[in-house]
Design a protein around this motif. Structure first.
Motif, short mmCIF file in Angstrom:
data_model
loop_
_atom_site.label_atom_id
_atom_site.label_comp_id
_atom_site.label_asym_id
_atom_site.label_seq_id
_atom_site.Cartn_x
_atom_site.Cartn_y
_atom_site.Cartn_z
N UNK A 190 0.78 -1.23 0.00
CA UNK A 190 0.00 0.00 0.00
C UNK A 190 0.81 1.28 0.00
N UNK A 191 2.13 1.20 0.12
CA UNK A 191 2.93 2.43 0.14
C UNK A 191 4.30 2.27 -0.54
N UNK A 192 4.42 1.26 -1.39
CA UNK A 192 5.61 1.11 -2.24
C UNK A 192 5.09 0.81 -3.64
N UNK A 193 5.06 1.84 -4.48
CA UNK A 193 4.41 1.74 -5.79
C UNK A 193 5.35 2.13 -6.91
N UNK A 194 5.17 1.45 -8.04
CA UNK A 194 5.65 1.96 -9.31
C UNK A 194 4.44 2.57 -10.00
N UNK A 195 4.46 3.89 -10.13
CA UNK A 195 3.41 4.61 -10.83
C UNK A 195 3.87 4.84 -12.26
N UNK A 196 3.04 4.45 -13.24
CA UNK A 196 3.49 4.52 -14.63
C UNK A 196 2.37 5.03 -15.54
N UNK A 197 2.78 5.61 -16.66
CA UNK A 197 1.82 6.06 -17.67
C UNK A 197 1.52 4.97 -18.68
N UNK A 198 2.21 3.82 -18.58
CA UNK A 198 1.99 2.71 -19.48
C UNK A 198 2.21 1.41 -18.72
N UNK A 199 1.96 0.28 -19.34
CA UNK A 199 2.20 -1.00 -18.69
C UNK A 199 3.70 -1.23 -18.52
N UNK A 200 4.10 -1.96 -17.48
CA UNK A 200 5.54 -2.17 -17.22
C UNK A 200 6.29 -2.76 -18.42
N UNK A 201 5.66 -3.64 -19.17
CA UNK A 201 6.32 -4.26 -20.32
C UNK A 201 6.67 -3.25 -21.41
N UNK A 202 6.12 -2.03 -21.31
CA UNK A 202 6.37 -0.99 -22.31
C UNK A 202 7.40 0.04 -21.85
N UNK A 203 8.08 -0.24 -20.74
CA UNK A 203 9.02 0.74 -20.17
C UNK A 203 10.46 0.56 -20.66
N UNK A 204 10.70 -0.35 -21.56
CA UNK A 204 12.06 -0.55 -22.06
C UNK A 204 12.61 0.74 -22.67
N UNK A 205 13.75 1.19 -22.18
CA UNK A 205 14.39 2.39 -22.69
C UNK A 205 13.78 3.69 -22.24
N UNK A 206 12.74 3.65 -21.43
CA UNK A 206 12.07 4.88 -20.99
C UNK A 206 12.52 5.27 -19.58
N UNK A 207 12.27 6.51 -19.21
CA UNK A 207 12.77 7.04 -17.94
C UNK A 207 11.90 6.58 -16.77
N UNK A 208 12.56 5.97 -15.79
CA UNK A 208 11.92 5.61 -14.53
C UNK A 208 12.64 6.37 -13.43
N UNK A 209 11.90 7.21 -12.72
CA UNK A 209 12.46 8.02 -11.64
C UNK A 209 12.32 7.27 -10.33
N UNK A 210 13.42 7.09 -9.62
CA UNK A 210 13.44 6.34 -8.38
C UNK A 210 13.51 7.27 -7.18
N UNK A 211 12.71 6.97 -6.17
CA UNK A 211 12.83 7.69 -4.91
C UNK A 211 14.22 7.49 -4.33
N UNK A 212 14.75 8.55 -3.75
CA UNK A 212 16.06 8.45 -3.09
C UNK A 212 15.94 8.02 -1.63
N UNK A 213 14.72 7.70 -1.18
CA UNK A 213 14.51 7.45 0.24
C UNK A 213 14.77 6.02 0.66
N UNK A 214 14.79 5.06 -0.28
CA UNK A 214 14.92 3.66 0.11
C UNK A 214 15.73 2.87 -0.89
N UNK A 215 16.85 2.27 -0.42
CA UNK A 215 17.66 1.42 -1.28
C UNK A 215 16.90 0.15 -1.66
#
Length: 279
Positions: free
Chosen positions: A84-109
């Motif tokens: 409920x509080x660790x999410x990948x929020x995306x504008x497309x399905x995960x399978x379509x993220x190849x080569x696209x920008x994914x911004x990662x939170x700096x708060x958790x390794x």
């Protein structure tokens, strides 16, 4: 005379730690234990640099520096499915993220590592990663294709409507592995544990007591902390009911499975296994 500090304890003040944190703040009166509050990533660095003795840190931190630490028994931040509080929020399905920008939170390794495992190992895509303020950049002129958000940031973005695809990483992990996921651990430095085992036992006992008491008072604590997001107290209560704080055998198996991925990906050495548990 000023009380000498005997232990430096790192705590995270997110909503998901409230059942422990709020009880500790209200009931623990030990001036020799100094509490330092920070996000998990900061506590990881401080524990590694000997600026803390004990801390709630990302599971990833133990996995990559296991020689320095022991894990306190029976304590974690984990979930058996949706967290409920660790999410990948995306504008497309995960399978379509190849080569696209994914911004990662700096708060958790741990969560940053987990999203890479999910995308690269489970969905077989290789995005371009960046790290930054996910809330700020999710509403800017150039929006990443996806963002990893954790904790209170994830609760804010979940209801924002900014991203149509919302992947709960705890749920994805369970679907792929059949296991719970352990996001954070209470970890003690090996050298401190060797020199002051009685102090570690005392702190460990108070942490376990606070978790047990916090679970009993979950409705009251939910009403107290919900305005911080803000969220409805009943929604907060339902969310916190899904967070787990134990480290039983199934959770230890899940940790070992996660560390196996870290070893495979050359993010951790074989010394991460078996787990070294205190208590």
């Amino acid at each position: 005379m000023e009380q000498q500090t005997r232990a430096r304890i790192g705590m995270v003040n997110f909503i998901n730690t409230a059942p422990l944190y709020e009880v500790w703040q209200r009931t623990v009166r030990q001036p020799a234990w100094r509490v330092i509050e920070a996000p998990p990533s900061v506590l990881c660095r401080m524990l590694y640099d000997n600026e803390l003795d004990i801390g709630l840190v990302s599971s990833h931190e133990y996995g990559i520096h296991a020689a320095r630490y022991r894990v306190l028994a029976d304590l974690s931040i984990s979930s058996s499915g949706r967290v409920g509080s660790v999410f990948l929020f995306a504008e497309c399905e995960p399978a379509e993220l190849d080569g696209r920008l994914v911004l990662l939170s700096s708060q958790s390794q741990t969560s940053a590592s987990l999203v890479k495992i999910v995308l690269e190992e489970f969905y077989r895509v290789t995005p371009v990663y960046d790290t930054g303020d996910v809330v700020a950049r999710s509403s800017g002129p150039t929006i990443p294709a996806a963002v990893l958000a954790i904790g209170d940031d994830a609760l804010l973005l979940r209801d924002s409507g900014r991203y149509p695809v919302q992947l709960d990483l705890g749920e994805v992990w369970r679907q792929q592995t059949g296991l719970p996921f352990v996001f954070a651990l209470w970890v003690v430095r090996e050298d401190f544990c060797d020199r002051y085992p009685d102090e570690v036992r005392a702190i460990h006992g108070e942490l376990r007591r606070c978790v047990a008491q916090g679970r009993e008072q979950l409705a009251e604590i939910s009403r107290l902390v919900a305005p911080r997001i803000p969220m409805d107290p009943e929604d907060c209560h339902n969310y916190l009911k899904g967070i787990e704080y134990d480290l039983g055998l199934r959770k230890q198996e899940a940790l070992s499975h996660y560390f196996g991925y870290l070893i495979k990906r050359n993010e951790a050495g074989p010394g991460a296994l078996p787990l070294k548990i205190f208590g």
